[in-house]
Design an enzyme around this catalytic site. Structure first.
Site, PDB file in Angstrom:
ATOM      1  N   ASP A 222       0.836  -1.209   0.000  1.00 17.69           N
ATOM      2  CA  ASP A 222       0.000   0.000   0.000  1.00 17.69           C
ATOM      3  C   ASP A 222       0.870   1.259   0.000  1.00 17.69           C
ATOM      4  OD1 ASP A 222      -2.299   1.468   0.028  1.00 17.69           O
ATOM      5  OD2 ASP A 222      -2.792   1.085   2.126  1.00 17.69           O
TER       6      ASP A 222
ATOM      7  N   TRP B 179       2.809   7.959  -2.327  1.00 17.98           N
ATOM      8  CA  TRP B 179       4.229   8.117  -2.680  1.00 17.98           C
ATOM      9  C   TRP B 179       4.341   9.037  -3.895  1.00 17.98           C
ATOM     10  CZ3 TRP B 179       7.151   7.281  -7.045  1.00 17.98           C
ATOM     11  CH2 TRP B 179       8.530   7.208  -6.884  1.00 17.98           C
TER      12      TRP B 179
ATOM     13  N   HIS C 201       2.604   3.264  -8.839  1.00 17.47           N
ATOM     14  CA  HIS C 201       2.419   1.831  -9.109  1.00 17.47           C
ATOM     15  C   HIS C 201       3.617   1.275  -9.887  1.00 17.47           C
ATOM     16  CE1 HIS C 201      -1.499   2.062  -7.435  1.00 17.47           C
ATOM     17  NE2 HIS C 201      -2.055   2.726  -8.433  1.00 17.47           N
TER      18      HIS C 201
ATOM     19  N   SER D 253      -7.248  -5.898  -5.816  1.00 14.39           N
ATOM     20  CA  SER D 253      -8.350  -6.523  -5.079  1.00 14.39           C
ATOM     21  C   SER D 253      -9.638  -6.483  -5.895  1.00 14.39           C
ATOM     22  CB  SER D 253      -8.564  -5.797  -3.747  1.00 14.39           C
ATOM     23  OG  SER D 253      -9.248  -4.581  -3.970  1.00 14.39           O
TER      24      SER D 253
ATOM     25  N   TRP E  39     -11.549  -2.388  -8.728  1.00 13.75           N
ATOM     26  CA  TRP E  39     -12.186  -2.021 -10.006  1.00 13.75           C
ATOM     27  C   TRP E  39     -12.886  -0.677  -9.910  1.00 13.75           C
ATOM     28  CZ3 TRP E  39     -10.538  -4.912 -13.835  1.00 13.75           C
ATOM     29  CH2 TRP E  39     -10.207  -6.255 -13.601  1.00 13.75           C
TER      30      TRP E  39
ATOM     31  N   ARG F   5     -11.640   2.017  -8.984  1.00 15.15           N
ATOM     32  CA  ARG F   5     -10.697   3.129  -9.263  1.00 15.15           C
ATOM     33  C   ARG F   5     -10.926   3.696 -10.670  1.00 15.15           C
ATOM     34  NH1 ARG F   5      -5.205   2.259  -6.005  1.00 15.15           N
ATOM     35  NH2 ARG F   5      -6.210   1.621  -4.087  1.00 15.15           N
TER      36      ARG F   5
ATOM     37  N   LEU G 255      11.293 -20.192  -4.376  1.00 18.26           N
ATOM     38  CA  LEU G 255      10.199 -19.365  -3.849  1.00 18.26           C
ATOM     39  C   LEU G 255       8.959 -19.409  -4.740  1.00 18.26           C
ATOM     40  CD1 LEU G 255       9.540 -16.768  -1.860  1.00 18.26           C
ATOM     41  CD2 LEU G 255       9.944 -15.519  -3.966  1.00 18.26           C
TER      42      LEU G 255
ATOM     43  N   ARG H  31      -5.211  -2.060   8.616  1.00 20.16           N
ATOM     44  CA  ARG H  31      -6.401  -2.866   8.318  1.00 20.16           C
ATOM     45  C   ARG H  31      -6.032  -3.974   7.340  1.00 20.16           C
ATOM     46  NH1 ARG H  31      -7.866   2.344   6.411  1.00 20.16           N
ATOM     47  NH2 ARG H  31      -7.298   2.564   4.235  1.00 20.16           N
TER      48      ARG H  31
ATOM     49  N   SER I 233      -8.296  -5.235   4.786  1.00 22.50           N
ATOM     50  CA  SER I 233      -8.858  -4.986   3.456  1.00 22.50           C
ATOM     51  C   SER I 233      -9.172  -6.274   2.674  1.00 22.50           C
ATOM     52  CB  SER I 233      -7.902  -4.107   2.637  1.00 22.50           C
ATOM     53  OG  SER I 233      -7.675  -2.884   3.285  1.00 22.50           O
TER      54      SER I 233
HETATM   55  C1  FPP Z   1      -2.262   0.123  -3.196  1.00 22.17           C
HETATM   56  O1  FPP Z   1      -1.701   1.421  -3.104  1.00 22.17           O
HETATM   57  C2  FPP Z   1      -1.636  -0.570  -4.283  1.00 22.17           C
HETATM   58  C3  FPP Z   1      -2.287  -1.181  -5.305  1.00 22.17           C
HETATM   59  C4  FPP Z   1      -3.745  -1.243  -5.392  1.00 22.17           C
HETATM   60  C5  FPP Z   1      -1.543  -1.803  -6.392  1.00 22.17           C
HETATM   61  C6  FPP Z   1      -0.328  -2.523  -5.981  1.00 22.17           C
HETATM   62  C7  FPP Z   1       0.459  -2.906  -7.171  1.00 22.17           C
HETATM   63  C8  FPP Z   1       1.794  -2.874  -7.237  1.00 22.17           C
HETATM   64  C9  FPP Z   1       2.660  -2.497  -6.097  1.00 22.17           C
HETATM   65  C10 FPP Z   1       2.495  -3.287  -8.450  1.00 22.17           C
HETATM   66  C11 FPP Z   1       2.229  -4.720  -8.709  1.00 22.17           C
HETATM   67  C12 FPP Z   1       3.177  -5.312  -9.602  1.00 22.17           C
HETATM   68  C13 FPP Z   1       2.970  -6.422 -10.281  1.00 22.17           C
HETATM   69  C14 FPP Z   1       4.096  -7.020 -10.955  1.00 22.17           C
HETATM   70  C15 FPP Z   1       1.656  -7.056 -10.414  1.00 22.17           C
HETATM   71  P1  FPP Z   1      -2.640   2.677  -3.334  1.00 22.17           P
HETATM   72  O2  FPP Z   1      -2.669   2.982  -4.766  1.00 22.17           O
HETATM   73  O3  FPP Z   1      -3.992   2.407  -2.735  1.00 22.17           O
HETATM   74  O4  FPP Z   1      -1.880   3.758  -2.528  1.00 22.17           O
HETATM   75  P2  FPP Z   1      -2.557   4.970  -1.745  1.00 22.17           P
HETATM   76  O5  FPP Z   1      -3.311   4.364  -0.601  1.00 22.17           O
HETATM   77  O6  FPP Z   1      -1.375   5.760  -1.296  1.00 22.17           O
HETATM   78  O7  FPP Z   1      -3.430   5.708  -2.694  1.00 22.17           O
END
Ligand code: FPP
Length: 256
Positions: free
Chosen positions: A36, A41, A53, A81, A85, A87, A147, A210, A212
């Site tokens: 998260d 960031w 991302h 998750s 969707w 978003r 792994l 949390r 989620s």
């Molecule tokens: C939550 O942060 C993050 C996600 C919903 C996406 C996570 C995905 C990646 C880290 C990349 C995955 C990589 C591969 C190879 C599948 P947020 O966007 O909700 O952050 P925020 O709470 O700061 O808005």
């Protein structure tokens, strides 16, 4: 301001020595991570959310390599998750392209490092290009023995449990299983994680405390570790800190 990372390299003089010290202890078999903080960031850098991302994807590579090196058996990463969707479409589209980009670039490396790629979540709901890229990686790595890199994509724990119950009822109606034969182990075997041990350690980054809708059944006795660090800033040192902290805990599983 969020707290700075405070893991101190006290006893050993180098990171590698700390790693070796930790490896003498019990390494969690299965680590699950809620990655998260990508959006925040990016916002702090006046960048679009998708830049966060993308940076987060690079961290997936780094952390996978390190978890493998530490001897972790399974790393489950919550990448999308069933609720994500909701978003903006542009962000969803970008997130759905990330597995393709990640695997397009790093699959040879994963193969070389003996990593097995797996997937939990409703595959049918994924765009074809996303599903196909992950399925290609699953196939290419199926005989690897290192792994297990388990992506949770279009995954929701409640959805997973409802799906399990639908299949159980179907099997019960056809006489394959009797209601009194449904034990905790049997129920677990109907989940998408059926071939995996329950997580020993669950990490969530970004300061949110949390779960989620993530592996609700599987984390019944999992140790939880929360950090304020945003996922794109998460490093090998942070993972080591979580593992060392885990090693100091007394797990009783309800006993004394
Ligand atoms: C939550 O942060 C993050 C996600 C919903 C996406 C996570 C995905 C990646 C880290 C990349 C995955 C990589 C591969 C190879 C599948 P947020 O966007 O909700 O952050 P925020 O709470 O700061 O808005």
């Amino acid at each position: 301001m969020f707290k700075k990372f405070t893991f101190r390299k006290q006893k050993a003089s180098s990171f590698n020595e700390l790693v070796e010290e930790a490896k003498k202890g019990y390494i969690p078999n299965h680590i699950a991570i809620i990655m998260d903080g990508n959006g925040r960031w990016a916002k702090r850098r006046a960048m679009p959310r998708i830049a966060g991302h993308h940076e987060g994807m690079k961290v997936v590579r780094k952390i996978t390599k390190f978890a493998n090196k530490m001897g972790v058996k399974v790393l489950t990463l919550y990448a999308f998750s069933t609720e994500n969707w909701k978003r903006p479409q542009q962000e969803v589209d970008f997130l759905m392209k990330l597995p393709q980009e990640f695997l397009g670039t790093f699959l040879p490396e994963l193969v070389e490092e003996n990593v097995q790629v797996r997937l939990i979540g409703q595959r049918d709901g994924l765009p074809a290009h996303t599903r196909e890229s992950v399925e290609k990686a699953i196939k290419a790595t199926q005989h690897n023995t290192g792994l297990i890199l388990n992506f949770a994509l279009n995954y929701g724990s409640r959805d997973e449990m409802v799906y399990a119950i639908q299949n159980l009822v179907t099997d019960s109606n056809s006489g394959k299983i009797q209601p009194h034969e449904i034990t905790e182990d049997v129920f677990s075997s109907y989940l998408m994680t059926s071939s995996l041990p329950d997580p020993d350690l669950l990490i969530r980054t970004s300061g949110e405390i949390r779960i989620s809708n993530f592996m609700l059944w599987q984390i019944a006795y999992t140790e939880l570790w929360f950090t304020d660090v945003f996922w794109p800033d998460f490093t090998e040192e942070h993972l080591l800190e979580a593992i060392v902290n885990f090693q100091r805990r007394g797990r009783r599983f309800g006993g004394v």
